[in-house]
Scaffold this motif. Sequence first.
Motif, PDB file in Angstrom:
ATOM      1  N   SER A   1      58.578  33.700  -5.924  1.00  0.00           N
ATOM      2  CA  SER A   1      59.832  33.406  -5.210  1.00  0.00           C
ATOM      3  C   SER A   1      60.160  34.485  -4.182  1.00  0.00           C
ATOM      4  CB  SER A   1      61.004  33.253  -6.204  1.00  0.00           C
ATOM      5  OG  SER A   1      60.749  32.211  -7.111  1.00  0.00           O
ATOM      6  N   ASN A   2      59.110  35.108  -3.631  1.00  0.00           N
ATOM      7  CA  ASN A   2      59.258  36.181  -2.633  1.00  0.00           C
ATOM      8  C   ASN A   2      60.120  37.325  -3.156  1.00  0.00           C
ATOM      9  OD1 ASN A   2      57.735  34.950  -0.465  1.00  0.00           O
ATOM     10  ND2 ASN A   2      59.426  33.508  -0.247  1.00  0.00           N
ATOM     11  N   ALA A   3      60.062  37.541  -4.464  1.00  0.00           N
ATOM     12  CA  ALA A   3      60.910  38.572  -5.082  1.00  0.00           C
ATOM     13  C   ALA A   3      60.236  39.925  -5.176  1.00  0.00           C
ATOM     14  CB  ALA A   3      61.328  38.120  -6.482  1.00  0.00           C
TER      15      ALA A   3
ATOM     16  N   ASN B   1      67.618  39.257   2.582  1.00  0.00           N
ATOM     17  CA  ASN B   1      66.824  38.048   2.809  1.00  0.00           C
ATOM     18  C   ASN B   1      67.766  36.843   2.857  1.00  0.00           C
ATOM     19  OD1 ASN B   1      65.211  35.627   2.261  1.00  0.00           O
ATOM     20  ND2 ASN B   1      63.535  37.038   1.852  1.00  0.00           N
TER      21      ASN B   1
ATOM     22  N   LYS C   1      67.323  33.577   3.385  1.00  0.00           N
ATOM     23  CA  LYS C   1      66.933  32.377   2.654  1.00  0.00           C
ATOM     24  C   LYS C   1      67.196  32.522   1.157  1.00  0.00           C
ATOM     25  CE  LYS C   1      63.414  30.603   5.829  1.00  0.00           C
ATOM     26  NZ  LYS C   1      61.975  30.232   5.984  1.00  0.00           N
ATOM     27  N   GLN C   2      66.846  33.682   0.613  1.00  0.00           N
ATOM     28  CA  GLN C   2      67.089  33.911  -0.807  1.00  0.00           C
ATOM     29  C   GLN C   2      68.587  33.923  -1.107  1.00  0.00           C
ATOM     30  OE1 GLN C   2      65.088  37.492  -1.990  1.00  0.00           O
ATOM     31  NE2 GLN C   2      63.069  36.532  -2.063  1.00  0.00           N
ATOM     32  N   LYS C   3      69.342  34.551  -0.222  1.00  0.00           N
ATOM     33  CA  LYS C   3      70.796  34.638  -0.413  1.00  0.00           C
ATOM     34  C   LYS C   3      71.416  33.241  -0.447  1.00  0.00           C
ATOM     35  CE  LYS C   3      74.753  37.303   1.332  1.00  0.00           C
ATOM     36  NZ  LYS C   3      75.733  36.249   1.613  1.00  0.00           N
TER      37      LYS C   3
ATOM     38  N   HIS D   1      69.892  30.447  -1.116  1.00  0.00           N
ATOM     39  CA  HIS D   1      69.402  29.723  -2.297  1.00  0.00           C
ATOM     40  C   HIS D   1      70.201  30.097  -3.538  1.00  0.00           C
ATOM     41  CE1 HIS D   1      66.124  28.990  -5.479  1.00  0.00           C
ATOM     42  NE2 HIS D   1      66.680  27.830  -5.189  1.00  0.00           N
TER      43      HIS D   1
ATOM     44  N   LYS E   1      69.941  43.211  -4.444  1.00  0.00           N
ATOM     45  CA  LYS E   1      68.568  43.220  -4.952  1.00  0.00           C
ATOM     46  C   LYS E   1      68.065  44.658  -4.983  1.00  0.00           C
ATOM     47  CE  LYS E   1      63.953  41.468  -3.616  1.00  0.00           C
ATOM     48  NZ  LYS E   1      63.329  42.714  -3.120  1.00  0.00           N
TER      49      LYS E   1
ATOM     50  N   TYR F   1      67.572  41.138  -9.337  1.00  0.00           N
ATOM     51  CA  TYR F   1      68.722  40.625  -8.595  1.00  0.00           C
ATOM     52  C   TYR F   1      69.984  40.748  -9.439  1.00  0.00           C
ATOM     53  CZ  TYR F   1      65.290  38.488  -5.464  1.00  0.00           C
ATOM     54  OH  TYR F   1      64.252  38.281  -4.575  1.00  0.00           O
TER      55      TYR F   1
ATOM     56  N   HIS G   1      63.638  30.865 -10.907  1.00  0.00           N
ATOM     57  CA  HIS G   1      63.178  31.322  -9.590  1.00  0.00           C
ATOM     58  C   HIS G   1      63.109  32.849  -9.501  1.00  0.00           C
ATOM     59  CE1 HIS G   1      63.697  27.210  -8.068  1.00  0.00           C
ATOM     60  NE2 HIS G   1      64.858  27.191  -8.712  1.00  0.00           N
ATOM     61  N   TYR G   2      64.022  33.528 -10.162  1.00  0.00           N
ATOM     62  CA  TYR G   2      64.108  34.992 -10.095  1.00  0.00           C
ATOM     63  C   TYR G   2      64.201  35.525 -11.526  1.00  0.00           C
ATOM     64  CZ  TYR G   2      65.706  33.283  -5.578  1.00  0.00           C
ATOM     65  OH  TYR G   2      65.811  32.592  -4.387  1.00  0.00           O
TER      66      TYR G   2
END
Length: 310
Positions: A153-155, A233, A235-237, A239, A261, A266, A299-300
């Motif tokens: 998840s690009n984390a 980020n 997109k993550q925010k 989401h 993050k 997170y 996801h995270y």
Amino acid sequence: MSNIVREKVSKQLIEKKTLMVGAATNLFMAFAGWLAYYLSNSQALALDGNFSFVAFITVILALRVSAIKLNKSTTFPFGQFAYESLFSMVKGLMIIGMLLMALIVNIERVFHYLAGEPANILDTDVIFIYSVMMVFLCFSLAFYYKRQNKRLSNASTLLLAEYTGVKLDGLMSLGIGITLVSIRFIDIEGYFGFLHYIGDALLIIALVFLFGKEPLTLVRHSFIELAGGTLQNTKQKQHIESIIAKHLSEDGLLVDSYISKTGSCYLVVAYISITKLETIDGKAITATKAAIEAELNQHYPHSMLELSLK
């Protein structure tokens, strides 16, 4: 072992495997760069080799950070994720330092040439072979880092830092290859004959100014993470905000949110209305919080949710 714990372990193994592939690839590219420098007299290839070797060293450090980040202690009760952000910031600073050193050395080379000091002629045949190989390896590795981080998840701050470094290395190799191979078609006795001697130095100067922004951005985002700033980020925010809103907005509970993050951890704080809270059963709030946590962890995996009154 619970599903959440199993998911965390699985994703850590993905990160570890990816970093090990990166370490082996960067070490190979470092030796290739130094050999190509020896055969071609191009300082640009020496820089490329040094860049890959620094990447190798930092990947080894990243493996250590990846191994300890989940460890909890009295000092770090939620895990040692801050080391991820610290690592990314240090890597960014190392890249900036290396680019600055390359800039100074090659500006000095240009001045020495203009002062009439002798310079070696570049061997463009070696440069062409090297550049094709390095561009393929760098962009293949960058794609691999990006794909693996997407699975997380690009984390992963570690994989993002390595992706930034190897993409920059690939762009430098591409620029070096195109520019220096083009020099072979220039008459050494002609008006642009000086490029056979200092063309690589001029190219490095241009590349430093062209690609210097990325490590600066990496350092900035890492510093914001360490300082407890909001998630950068977008997109993550969005989401994470959509997950919170899906569970809390319907009853008018959600007032605002704060998302930060640190490394791959997170912290999500949902601010809920005091007046609306009085009309809702406490068990319902507890169930809603559990539902949000479950979706976030899909996801995270390293996420923490707090509900705060406002």
